[in-house]
Design a protein around this motif. Structure first.
Motif, PDB file in Angstrom:
ATOM      1  N   GLN A 189      38.407   5.537  16.660  1.00 33.64           N
ATOM      2  CA  GLN A 189      39.489   6.323  17.253  1.00 33.64           C
ATOM      3  C   GLN A 189      40.839   5.902  16.674  1.00 33.64           C
ATOM      4  O   GLN A 189      41.719   6.729  16.458  1.00 33.64           O
ATOM      5  CB  GLN A 189      39.500   6.150  18.775  1.00 33.64           C
ATOM      6  CG  GLN A 189      40.521   7.032  19.482  1.00 33.64           C
ATOM      7  CD  GLN A 189      40.405   6.962  20.993  1.00 33.64           C
ATOM      8  OE1 GLN A 189      39.651   6.153  21.540  1.00 33.64           O
ATOM      9  NE2 GLN A 189      41.137   7.801  21.691  1.00 33.64           N
ATOM     10  N   ASP A 236      32.506   4.654   8.368  1.00 30.65           N
ATOM     11  CA  ASP A 236      31.570   4.672   9.495  1.00 30.65           C
ATOM     12  C   ASP A 236      30.155   4.315   9.033  1.00 30.65           C
ATOM     13  O   ASP A 236      29.167   4.811   9.562  1.00 30.65           O
ATOM     14  CB  ASP A 236      31.583   6.051  10.177  1.00 30.65           C
ATOM     15  CG  ASP A 236      30.838   6.074  11.500  1.00 30.65           C
ATOM     16  OD1 ASP A 236      30.631   4.999  12.099  1.00 30.65           O
ATOM     17  OD2 ASP A 236      30.472   7.191  11.938  1.00 30.65           O
ATOM     18  N   ARG A 250      32.474   0.335  17.938  1.00 32.23           N
ATOM     19  CA  ARG A 250      32.603   1.454  17.009  1.00 32.23           C
ATOM     20  C   ARG A 250      33.550   2.531  17.522  1.00 32.23           C
ATOM     21  O   ARG A 250      34.471   2.963  16.808  1.00 32.23           O
ATOM     22  CB  ARG A 250      31.222   2.053  16.743  1.00 32.23           C
ATOM     23  CG  ARG A 250      31.224   3.310  15.878  1.00 32.23           C
ATOM     24  CD  ARG A 250      29.797   3.765  15.605  1.00 32.23           C
ATOM     25  NE  ARG A 250      29.747   4.968  14.791  1.00 32.23           N
ATOM     26  CZ  ARG A 250      29.701   6.194  15.286  1.00 32.23           C
ATOM     27  NH1 ARG A 250      29.678   6.382  16.614  1.00 32.23           N
ATOM     28  NH2 ARG A 250      29.670   7.247  14.471  1.00 32.23           N
ATOM     29  N   GLU A 251      33.351   2.993  18.726  1.00 30.15           N
ATOM     30  CA  GLU A 251      34.138   4.109  19.253  1.00 30.15           C
ATOM     31  C   GLU A 251      35.630   3.764  19.288  1.00 30.15           C
ATOM     32  O   GLU A 251      36.480   4.564  18.874  1.00 30.15           O
ATOM     33  CB  GLU A 251      33.654   4.481  20.654  1.00 30.15           C
ATOM     34  CG  GLU A 251      34.360   5.693  21.236  1.00 30.15           C
ATOM     35  CD  GLU A 251      33.789   6.120  22.582  1.00 30.15           C
ATOM     36  OE1 GLU A 251      34.415   6.969  23.226  1.00 30.15           O
ATOM     37  OE2 GLU A 251      32.733   5.595  22.980  1.00 30.15           O
TER      38      GLU A 251
END
Length: 209
Positions: free
Chosen positions: A194, A56, A189-190
């Motif tokens: 996930q 991340d 990103r999300e």
């Protein structure tokens, strides 16, 4: 669960490496020259067993390769954990698995030699390996927990990076074979995080930095 790389927390040392814009030591001159980049990594980890980090992390180093250019918004967000060390460092399967797929992604800045294992309900990806580690593989090949599956590759076979392992967890592979994005657009990103949870849940190494 087997360690992915040889690591003894009682004696080995880790250092976290930062490849974001906050790291002003890492100039464009260094990043764009694999020999200089490798020397930089060697210097940073000289008194440690491995360099580690990157999950991340929004990285500037991907400007070195057109592989990460995707129109208006380039890919810069790293989805795995990188373990930096010496070429030839062995890599082990942390859990029982079968070979899902493998490939030699031979573009500048890409994974180079890559292996993806299936663990039934999720997958693990191993990038920047030695090319010889693909010999004898076939899809569906059974892999035992703790089996040595690969080694850190040299720059000429690992996508022209300093030697390291890119280790990534993937919940759903979709139609990907021998490859899966290890870097995504920040705007996605999300969605990608996930599908690609923190690999340290298996590595269990970051706590020792």
């Amino acid at each position: 669960m087997q360690r992915v790389v040889p690591f003894d927390p009682s004696s080995d040392k880790l250092i976290r490496l930062d490849f974001t814009s906050k790291n002003t030591e890492l100039t464009d001159e260094i990043v764009n020259d694999t020999t200089l980049f490798s020397a930089y990594i060697d210097h940073k980890i000289q008194s440690h067993t491995y360099g580690i980090g990157g999950y991340d992390e929004h990285r500037t180093v991907y400007s070195r390769s057109k592989v990460f250019d995707t129109g208006e918004e380039p890919r810069r967000l790293h989805l795995g954990v990188d373990i930096w060390g010496k070429a030839g460092t062995p890599v082990y399967a942390p859990l029982e698995a079968t070979v899902h797929s493998f490939a030699f992604n031979d573009q500048y800045g890409d994974y180079g030699a890559t292996i993806i294992l299936s663990h039934g309900t999720f997958y693990t990806l191993y990038g920047h390996l030695s090319l010889k580690d693909l010999d004898g593989l076939y899809e569906g090949k059974p892999i035992k927990t703790g089996e040595r599956i690969a080694h850190f590759g040299e720059p000429a076979e690992n996508g022209h990076w300093p030697p390291h392992l890119h280790f990534q967890l993937i919940n759903e592979m979709g139609n990907h074979r021998g490859d899966y994005p290890g870097v995504c657009k920040f705007s996605e990103r999300e969605k990608y995080l996930q599908n690609c949870p923190d690999p340290d849940s298996i590595l269990q190494m970051i706590q020792y930095v």
